[in-house]
Design a protein around this motif. Structure first.
Motif, PDB file in Angstrom:
ATOM      1  N   ARG A   1      67.861  63.831  61.262  1.00 12.40           N
ATOM      2  CA  ARG A   1      66.976  64.984  61.458  1.00 12.40           C
ATOM      3  C   ARG A   1      67.521  65.972  62.499  1.00 12.40           C
ATOM      4  O   ARG A   1      66.799  66.492  63.344  1.00 12.40           O
ATOM      5  CB  ARG A   1      65.566  64.553  61.824  1.00 12.40           C
ATOM      6  N   LEU A   2      68.827  66.200  62.403  1.00 13.02           N
ATOM      7  CA  LEU A   2      69.484  67.164  63.271  1.00 13.02           C
ATOM      8  C   LEU A   2      69.870  68.393  62.472  1.00 13.02           C
ATOM      9  O   LEU A   2      70.256  68.281  61.308  1.00 13.02           O
ATOM     10  CB  LEU A   2      70.761  66.565  63.873  1.00 13.02           C
ATOM     11  N   THR A   3      69.798  69.545  63.110  1.00 12.29           N
ATOM     12  CA  THR A   3      70.319  70.761  62.497  1.00 12.29           C
ATOM     13  C   THR A   3      71.816  70.836  62.788  1.00 12.29           C
ATOM     14  O   THR A   3      72.336  70.086  63.631  1.00 12.29           O
ATOM     15  CB  THR A   3      69.641  72.020  63.075  1.00 12.29           C
ATOM     16  N   GLN A   4      72.487  71.745  62.112  1.00 15.60           N
ATOM     17  CA  GLN A   4      73.906  71.946  62.404  1.00 15.60           C
ATOM     18  C   GLN A   4      74.076  72.377  63.861  1.00 15.60           C
ATOM     19  O   GLN A   4      75.021  71.961  64.525  1.00 15.60           O
ATOM     20  CB  GLN A   4      74.510  72.982  61.456  1.00 15.60           C
ATOM     21  N   LYS A   5      73.168  73.174  64.363  1.00 17.52           N
ATOM     22  CA  LYS A   5      73.234  73.610  65.767  1.00 17.52           C
ATOM     23  C   LYS A   5      73.064  72.425  66.702  1.00 17.52           C
ATOM     24  O   LYS A   5      73.774  72.316  67.700  1.00 17.52           O
ATOM     25  CB  LYS A   5      72.181  74.672  66.049  1.00 17.52           C
ATOM     26  N   ASP A   6      72.103  71.543  66.393  1.00 18.07           N
ATOM     27  CA  ASP A   6      71.901  70.349  67.214  1.00 18.07           C
ATOM     28  C   ASP A   6      73.184  69.529  67.300  1.00 18.07           C
ATOM     29  O   ASP A   6      73.600  69.112  68.384  1.00 18.07           O
ATOM     30  CB  ASP A   6      70.799  69.448  66.634  1.00 18.07           C
ATOM     31  N   LEU A   7      73.801  69.285  66.146  1.00 21.39           N
ATOM     32  CA  LEU A   7      75.028  68.492  66.117  1.00 21.39           C
ATOM     33  C   LEU A   7      76.136  69.199  66.885  1.00 21.39           C
ATOM     34  O   LEU A   7      76.856  68.567  67.666  1.00 21.39           O
ATOM     35  CB  LEU A   7      75.459  68.215  64.676  1.00 21.39           C
ATOM     36  N   ALA A   8      76.263  70.483  66.684  1.00 21.06           N
ATOM     37  CA  ALA A   8      77.284  71.254  67.399  1.00 21.06           C
ATOM     38  C   ALA A   8      77.107  71.112  68.909  1.00 21.06           C
ATOM     39  O   ALA A   8      78.081  70.886  69.640  1.00 21.06           O
ATOM     40  CB  ALA A   8      77.218  72.719  66.987  1.00 21.06           C
ATOM     41  N   ASP A   9      75.871  71.213  69.379  1.00 22.20           N
ATOM     42  CA  ASP A   9      75.599  71.095  70.812  1.00 22.20           C
ATOM     43  C   ASP A   9      75.932  69.693  71.331  1.00 22.20           C
ATOM     44  O   ASP A   9      76.494  69.537  72.414  1.00 22.20           O
ATOM     45  CB  ASP A   9      74.137  71.428  71.114  1.00 22.20           C
ATOM     46  N   LEU A  10      75.595  68.671  70.559  1.00 21.64           N
ATOM     47  CA  LEU A  10      75.877  67.292  70.969  1.00 21.64           C
ATOM     48  C   LEU A  10      77.373  67.003  71.036  1.00 21.64           C
ATOM     49  O   LEU A  10      77.833  66.267  71.903  1.00 21.64           O
ATOM     50  CB  LEU A  10      75.210  66.303  70.008  1.00 21.64           C
ATOM     51  N   VAL A  11      78.120  67.587  70.109  1.00 21.28           N
ATOM     52  CA  VAL A  11      79.557  67.336  70.033  1.00 21.28           C
ATOM     53  C   VAL A  11      80.344  68.259  70.967  1.00 21.28           C
ATOM     54  O   VAL A  11      81.424  67.911  71.419  1.00 21.28           O
ATOM     55  CB  VAL A  11      80.051  67.500  68.577  1.00 21.28           C
TER      56      VAL A  11
ATOM     57  N   ALA B   1      86.214  63.772  64.161  1.00 20.71           N
ATOM     58  CA  ALA B   1      85.984  62.435  64.706  1.00 20.71           C
ATOM     59  C   ALA B   1      84.819  62.435  65.686  1.00 20.71           C
ATOM     60  O   ALA B   1      84.008  61.498  65.687  1.00 20.71           O
ATOM     61  CB  ALA B   1      87.247  61.919  65.381  1.00 20.71           C
ATOM     62  N   ALA B   2      84.709  63.469  66.499  1.00 20.61           N
ATOM     63  CA  ALA B   2      83.617  63.542  67.464  1.00 20.61           C
ATOM     64  C   ALA B   2      82.270  63.681  66.753  1.00 20.61           C
ATOM     65  O   ALA B   2      81.296  63.024  67.122  1.00 20.61           O
ATOM     66  CB  ALA B   2      83.845  64.709  68.437  1.00 20.61           C
ATOM     67  N   ALA B   3      82.213  64.522  65.732  1.00 18.36           N
ATOM     68  CA  ALA B   3      80.973  64.698  64.978  1.00 18.36           C
ATOM     69  C   ALA B   3      80.586  63.382  64.298  1.00 18.36           C
ATOM     70  O   ALA B   3      79.426  62.967  64.332  1.00 18.36           O
ATOM     71  CB  ALA B   3      81.131  65.805  63.936  1.00 18.36           C
TER      72      ALA B   3
END
Length: 65
Positions: free
Chosen positions: A19-29, A52-54
């Motif tokens: 339940r993550l957006t692309q923005k959420d994932l980008a911020d986490l990575v 690999a990080a994503a």
């Protein structure tokens, strides 16, 4: 389907299940949202480190064959 597309599809599926957006994932990575889109669609030229990080953030492993 190419390996690149398969990896992108797996990352997209795992992101949506989390339940993550692309923005959420980008911020986490620590990458751009544009890079996340490139990974998920198998386009552009994202670095292996970004892929690999994503994957790692989503609990996926990349295995070289």
């Amino acid at each position: 389907m190419s390996d690149v597309e398969g990896v992108g599809r797996a990352i997209r599926t795992a992101r949506k299940e989390a339940r993550l957006t692309q923005k959420d994932l980008a911020d986490l990575v620590g990458i751009s949202e544009r890079t996340v889109r490139a990974i998920e669609t198998g386009t552009g030229n994202p670095s292996l480190a970004a892929v690999a990080a994503a994957a790692g953030v989503l609990g996926l492993r990349l295995v070289a064959a």
